[in-house]
Write a protein that holds these residues in place. Structure first.
Motif, short mmCIF file in Angstrom:
data_model
loop_
_atom_site.label_atom_id
_atom_site.label_comp_id
_atom_site.label_asym_id
_atom_site.label_seq_id
_atom_site.Cartn_x
_atom_site.Cartn_y
_atom_site.Cartn_z
N VAL B 42 1.43 -1.29 0.28
CA VAL B 42 0.43 0.24 -0.03
C VAL B 42 0.61 1.10 -0.07
CG1 VAL B 42 -1.39 1.50 0.70
CG2 VAL B 42 -2.43 -1.21 1.45
N TYR B 43 1.68 1.44 1.41
CA TYR B 43 2.44 2.34 1.40
C TYR B 43 4.10 2.45 0.33
CZ TYR B 43 -0.53 2.71 4.91
OH TYR B 43 -1.74 3.48 5.37
N LEU B 44 4.90 1.68 0.41
CA LEU B 44 5.77 1.39 -1.14
C LEU B 44 5.97 1.64 -1.73
CD1 LEU B 44 7.88 -0.72 2.10
CD2 LEU B 44 7.18 2.18 2.33
N ARG B 45 5.87 2.37 -1.95
CA ARG B 45 5.45 2.28 -3.61
C ARG B 45 6.97 3.18 -4.66
NH1 ARG B 45 0.68 0.68 -6.07
NH2 ARG B 45 -0.49 -0.83 -4.82
N ASP B 46 6.93 2.51 -6.10
CA ASP B 46 8.25 3.07 -6.40
C ASP B 46 7.54 4.61 -7.16
OD1 ASP B 46 9.22 1.66 -5.83
OD2 ASP B 46 9.79 0.32 -7.64
N ASN B 47 8.52 5.63 -7.56
CA ASN B 47 7.81 6.40 -8.57
C ASN B 47 8.91 6.58 -9.67
OD1 ASN B 47 6.33 9.05 -8.84
ND2 ASN B 47 7.31 10.22 -7.88
N PRO B 48 8.67 5.88 -10.81
CA PRO B 48 9.13 5.68 -11.75
C PRO B 48 9.53 7.36 -12.58
CG PRO B 48 7.83 4.32 -12.17
CD PRO B 48 7.74 4.56 -10.54
N ALA B 49 10.52 7.75 -12.95
CA ALA B 49 10.33 7.91 -14.20
C ALA B 49 10.94 7.12 -15.36
CB ALA B 49 11.72 9.44 -13.96
N GLY B 50 9.99 7.74 -16.32
CA GLY B 50 10.31 6.55 -17.53
C GLY B 50 9.10 6.14 -17.83
N ALA B 51 9.26 4.69 -17.97
CA ALA B 51 8.73 3.78 -18.78
C ALA B 51 7.27 2.84 -17.33
CB ALA B 51 9.11 2.77 -19.61
N HIS B 52 6.27 2.52 -17.40
CA HIS B 52 6.00 2.91 -16.13
C HIS B 52 4.48 1.68 -16.85
CE1 HIS B 52 3.53 3.89 -12.02
NE2 HIS B 52 4.50 3.09 -12.11
N SER B 53 3.82 0.85 -16.15
CA SER B 53 2.67 0.34 -16.07
C SER B 53 2.07 0.56 -15.04
CB SER B 53 3.20 -1.33 -15.98
OG SER B 53 2.43 -1.81 -16.55
N GLU B 54 0.35 1.03 -15.76
CA GLU B 54 0.12 1.49 -14.30
C GLU B 54 -1.20 1.12 -14.83
OE1 GLU B 54 -0.02 6.47 -16.42
OE2 GLU B 54 1.92 4.83 -14.67
N TRP B 55 -2.35 1.03 -14.54
CA TRP B 55 -4.10 0.34 -13.94
C TRP B 55 -4.70 2.22 -14.08
CZ3 TRP B 55 -4.90 -3.54 -15.28
CH2 TRP B 55 -4.08 -5.04 -15.07
N TRP B 56 -5.33 1.90 -14.69
CA TRP B 56 -6.72 3.56 -15.47
C TRP B 56 -7.78 2.62 -15.08
CZ3 TRP B 56 -5.42 8.44 -15.68
CH2 TRP B 56 -4.05 8.97 -15.61
#
Lengths: 198, 87
Positions: B42-56
């Protein structure tokens, strides 16, 4: 907001009539209650079985894409993968007619949940350009194309009818006044005729 | 930003709700280390700059979750697919 709208409470439908400069009519709006409407949602993994059954028992061609197709007095509108709105042309017991599909789909009566708006006229797309973010050029959105999207923060399902600049909209009933006000405010500069059908 | 919904076509991002990283798997709540695992989830999420896979979630359109490959620095979208595939 068009000044004419200020004379109507925001909770009531604007009066039938013409809005905009005298002698112009670019858009015509007809508000209607769907004669009968239901949502058909395929059970998990059952979309292809539903498609086969709908064709065999009711002669419906369910396309798994946002399109409107008509057959046997029913229009089916793709609302999502495996989901279709079924709109009847005349009042009928739609749930009973769709009952043979119950093994393959959840059938939800929606007749009173939505209000229809039929838009036509040479300036219809100019009006819609103020609220629709979908490309409505005939090359991208030909007759039969449909979309579920937000217009002026109001969720709508709409499609293009055959012929010149004709569109049908389904709007949740509780948003009908807000949508009517959007149409009149946006269409008044072209001259808009607003009326209830039937 | 327009997101290419596989069912609806390209739509404005305002039609979607954002969930976040699509590479994570929800931990097993019955596991002995569930507290630690859920804290990290829940809390320890990465915050990548660049390619990311994400839910919308396409809440204003087809009401389906879409997994989107997006570059967080340019908003360029490399692809999108429906969660769970076809129905």
């Amino acid at each position: 907001m068009t000044s004419a709208l200020n004379t109507f409470p925001v909770t009531q439908m604007p009066a039938d009539g013409r809005y905009g400069p005298a002698g112009t009519q670019g858009v015509s709006v007809r508000v209607f209650d769907p004669p009968a409407l239901a949502l058909l949602a395929a059970r998990r993994g059952g979309a292809s079985a539903l498609t086969v059954a709908a064709h065999a028992t009711l002669g419906l061609a369910l396309a798994d894409t946002p399109r409107l197709t008509r057959a046997n007095g029913l229009a089916t509108i793709g609302a999502g993968p495996g989901r279709w709105l079924v709109l009847a042309e005349a009042p009928e017991d739609l749930a009973a007619r769709l009952a043979p599909l119950a093994a393959h789909a959840a059938i939800t009566e929606q007749t009173d949940g939505y209000v229809g708006f039929e838009l036509s006229g040479a300036r219809t797309r100019d009006l819609l350009a103020k609220g629709v973010t979908v490309d409505l050029d005939p090359a991208a959105f030909p007759p039969g194309a449909a979309a579920t999207t937000n217009v002026a923060h109001i969720n709508v399902t709409f499609w293009r009818e055959p012929g010149d600049e004709r569109f049908g909209f389904l709007v949740a009933r509780s948003y009908r006044v807000a949508f009517a006000r959007f149409l009149i405010a946006s269409g008044a500069e072209y001259g808009i005729a607003f009326a209830h059908r039937g | 930003m327009r997101i290419p919904c596989p069912y609806c076509g390209a739509r404005d991002a305002s039609e979607f709700a954002y969930l976040g990283d699509a590479t994570l798997t929800r931990p097993d709540p019955a596991a002995p280390d569930a507290d630690e695992a859920f804290h990290a989830y829940v809390y320890l999420r990465d915050n990548p700059a660049g390619a990311h896979s994400e839910w919308w979630y396409h809440s204003a359109g087809c009401r389906r979750w879409v997994k989107v490959a997006r570059d967080t620095t340019s908003h360029a979208i490399a692809g999108a697919e429906l969660a769970g595939g076809a129905r």
